[in-house]
Design a protein around this motif. Structure first.
Motif, PDB file in Angstrom:
ATOM      1  N   ALA A 168       0.847  -1.190   0.000  1.00 51.52           N
ATOM      2  CA  ALA A 168       0.000   0.000   0.000  1.00 51.52           C
ATOM      3  C   ALA A 168       0.882   1.239   0.000  1.00 51.52           C
ATOM      4  O   ALA A 168       2.035   1.206   0.457  1.00 51.52           O
TER       5      ALA A 168
ATOM      6  N   ALA B 160      -3.263  12.434  -0.447  1.00 51.31           N
ATOM      7  CA  ALA B 160      -3.726  11.775   0.774  1.00 51.31           C
ATOM      8  C   ALA B 160      -5.242  11.681   0.847  1.00 51.31           C
ATOM      9  O   ALA B 160      -5.789  10.812   1.532  1.00 51.31           O
TER      10      ALA B 160
ATOM     11  N   ARG C 117      -7.219  10.898  -1.567  1.00 52.77           N
ATOM     12  CA  ARG C 117      -7.726   9.867  -2.479  1.00 52.77           C
ATOM     13  C   ARG C 117      -7.918   8.552  -1.735  1.00 52.77           C
ATOM     14  O   ARG C 117      -7.175   8.203  -0.842  1.00 52.77           O
ATOM     15  N   ARG C 118      -8.943   7.786  -2.140  1.00 50.47           N
ATOM     16  CA  ARG C 118      -9.212   6.507  -1.488  1.00 50.47           C
ATOM     17  C   ARG C 118      -8.315   5.396  -2.044  1.00 50.47           C
ATOM     18  O   ARG C 118      -7.872   4.521  -1.303  1.00 50.47           O
ATOM     19  N   VAL C 119      -8.071   5.413  -3.357  1.00 50.70           N
ATOM     20  CA  VAL C 119      -7.218   4.423  -4.011  1.00 50.70           C
ATOM     21  C   VAL C 119      -6.341   5.157  -5.009  1.00 50.70           C
ATOM     22  O   VAL C 119      -6.801   6.088  -5.689  1.00 50.70           O
ATOM     23  N   LEU C 120      -5.074   4.737  -5.122  1.00 49.35           N
ATOM     24  CA  LEU C 120      -4.147   5.387  -6.038  1.00 49.35           C
ATOM     25  C   LEU C 120      -3.701   4.408  -7.106  1.00 49.35           C
ATOM     26  O   LEU C 120      -3.450   3.233  -6.822  1.00 49.35           O
TER      27      LEU C 120
ATOM     28  N   VAL D 289      -0.583   8.625   6.126  1.00 50.95           N
ATOM     29  CA  VAL D 289      -1.824   7.988   5.689  1.00 50.95           C
ATOM     30  C   VAL D 289      -1.443   6.822   4.785  1.00 50.95           C
ATOM     31  O   VAL D 289      -0.402   6.846   4.110  1.00 50.95           O
ATOM     32  N   VAL D 290      -2.266   5.805   4.780  1.00 48.31           N
ATOM     33  CA  VAL D 290      -2.029   4.605   3.984  1.00 48.31           C
ATOM     34  C   VAL D 290      -3.172   4.440   3.003  1.00 48.31           C
ATOM     35  O   VAL D 290      -4.350   4.494   3.398  1.00 48.31           O
ATOM     36  N   ARG D 291      -2.842   4.260   1.737  1.00 49.97           N
ATOM     37  CA  ARG D 291      -3.860   4.123   0.704  1.00 49.97           C
ATOM     38  C   ARG D 291      -3.552   2.907  -0.177  1.00 49.97           C
ATOM     39  O   ARG D 291      -2.393   2.671  -0.530  1.00 49.97           O
ATOM     40  N   PRO D 292      -4.588   2.144  -0.525  1.00 52.27           N
ATOM     41  CA  PRO D 292      -4.380   1.032  -1.463  1.00 52.27           C
ATOM     42  C   PRO D 292      -3.893   1.543  -2.807  1.00 52.27           C
ATOM     43  O   PRO D 292      -4.197   2.685  -3.202  1.00 52.27           O
ATOM     44  N   VAL D 293      -3.136   0.711  -3.510  1.00 50.38           N
ATOM     45  CA  VAL D 293      -2.693   1.046  -4.865  1.00 50.38           C
ATOM     46  C   VAL D 293      -3.203  -0.014  -5.832  1.00 50.38           C
ATOM     47  O   VAL D 293      -3.454  -1.162  -5.455  1.00 50.38           O
TER      48      VAL D 293
ATOM     49  N   GLU E   8      -1.529  -3.848  -8.420  1.00 51.07           N
ATOM     50  CA  GLU E   8      -1.280  -3.873  -6.983  1.00 51.07           C
ATOM     51  C   GLU E   8      -0.110  -4.818  -6.706  1.00 51.07           C
ATOM     52  O   GLU E   8      -0.197  -6.011  -7.008  1.00 51.07           O
TER      53      GLU E   8
END
Length: 300
Positions: free
Chosen positions: A170, A180, A182-185, A257-261, A265
């Protein structure tokens, strides 16, 4: 050389006081008992019994051998008890090898459960971040189980491989980073960023580099660290962004902050390499169950 079985027969005769009583206790005929005592006397080279009316009495040599036969019996009994404890998982030792990010997230909770179920089992726990070295420990019989990152390939004889979990990466960003919110990058959106590395080249870093290549870029690692918590600290300080495996994010810095990619992935695989002969130990079976349950709770 003295025969241990005959020494036990001698002890029975001395304890019973007569050959006939000893024979009845042992399930032999009196003549068979007398023959065994005669052979033992020839082996010892001295008389072991002397007749006293209808019974027998031990000579000094007979008493000596009877005492040693008793010690041997107690030693065998202790060995049988110790073996039963080992087979039941009440005692023994397990040697475990693990890599850094699996320690707090997976290994520690599993070992806490194991200690509750098998408190008498000693644990030899060693951090080995090199998967090749960990596998060599299991193959060489120096470890019962090793957690490793990356596909170890075909197992060698005597080693079982079990895929424990897939560990996705992530994005880790400073709390005030423009992305930051954004929900998913998309991974490609991070191409122009300065990156913080937390892994050395090898199986832990390869899935990330492969995913970046598939997204059309190579990350620019301007800052390098040796562990995930330090990498998080560098990110929080604004020195770059990072893309870290989920296991390395169990404990998080408050200013990131940690966001899914996605697209793609990055994912790394975590395996348990198990010494098959060690599966005879109930404690190892219990440890593997605890590891499976732990990664299932983590979503693995």
């Amino acid at each position: 050389m003295l025969d241990v079985r005959r020494m036990q027969i001698l002890r029975a005769v001395i304890s019973s006081g007569t050959v006939t009583a000893a024979a009845a206790h042992l399930g032999y005929t009196p003549s068979a008992v007398s023959q065994q005592i005669a052979v033992l006397e020839r082996q010892a080279g001295v008389p072991l019994l002397e007749r006293t009316g209808r019974g027998v009495r031990a000579t000094a040599a007979g008493r000596l051998l009877s005492e040693h036969a008793g010690m041997l019996s107690r030693g065998v009994a202790a060995a049988e008890t110790a073996l039963a404890d080992l087979k039941a998982g009440r005692t023994g030792q397990l040697s475990i090898r693990y890599f850094t990010s699996a320690g707090a997230a997976v290994v520690a909770p599993a070992l806490a459960r194991l200690r509750g179920e098998h408190p008498g089992v000693r644990i030899d726990l060693e951090l080995v971040d090199d998967p090749t070295a960990s596998l060599a420990e299991v193959r060489g019989g120096r470890a019962d189980v090793a957690l490793v990152v990356g596909d170890p390939g075909r197992p060698r004889e005597g080693v079982r491989l079990e895929r424990l979990l897939d560990d996705p990466f992530a994005a880790v960003l400073p709390a005030d980073h423009p992305l930051a919110a954004r929900r998913v990058l998309d991974l490609a959106e991070l191409a122009a960023e300065p990156w913080v590395a937390s892994e050395r080249p090898g199986p832990c870093l390869d899935p990330l580099l492969d995913a970046c290549a598939a997204a059309g870029f190579a990350p620019d690692f301007g800052v390098r660290s040796e562990d995930h918590m330090t990498a998080q600290g560098f990110v929080a300080a604004g020195l770059g962004i990072a893309v870290l495996p989920r296991l390395g994010l169990i404990n998080r810095h408050p200013d990131i902050v940690v966001r899914p990619v996605a697209n793609p992935e990055p994912v790394r695989s975590v395996y348990a390499a198990i010494r098959e002969i060690s599966l005879a130990q109930p404690a190892l079976v219990a440890l593997l169950t605890a590891l499976r349950d732990r990664v299932q709770r983590l979503g693995g």
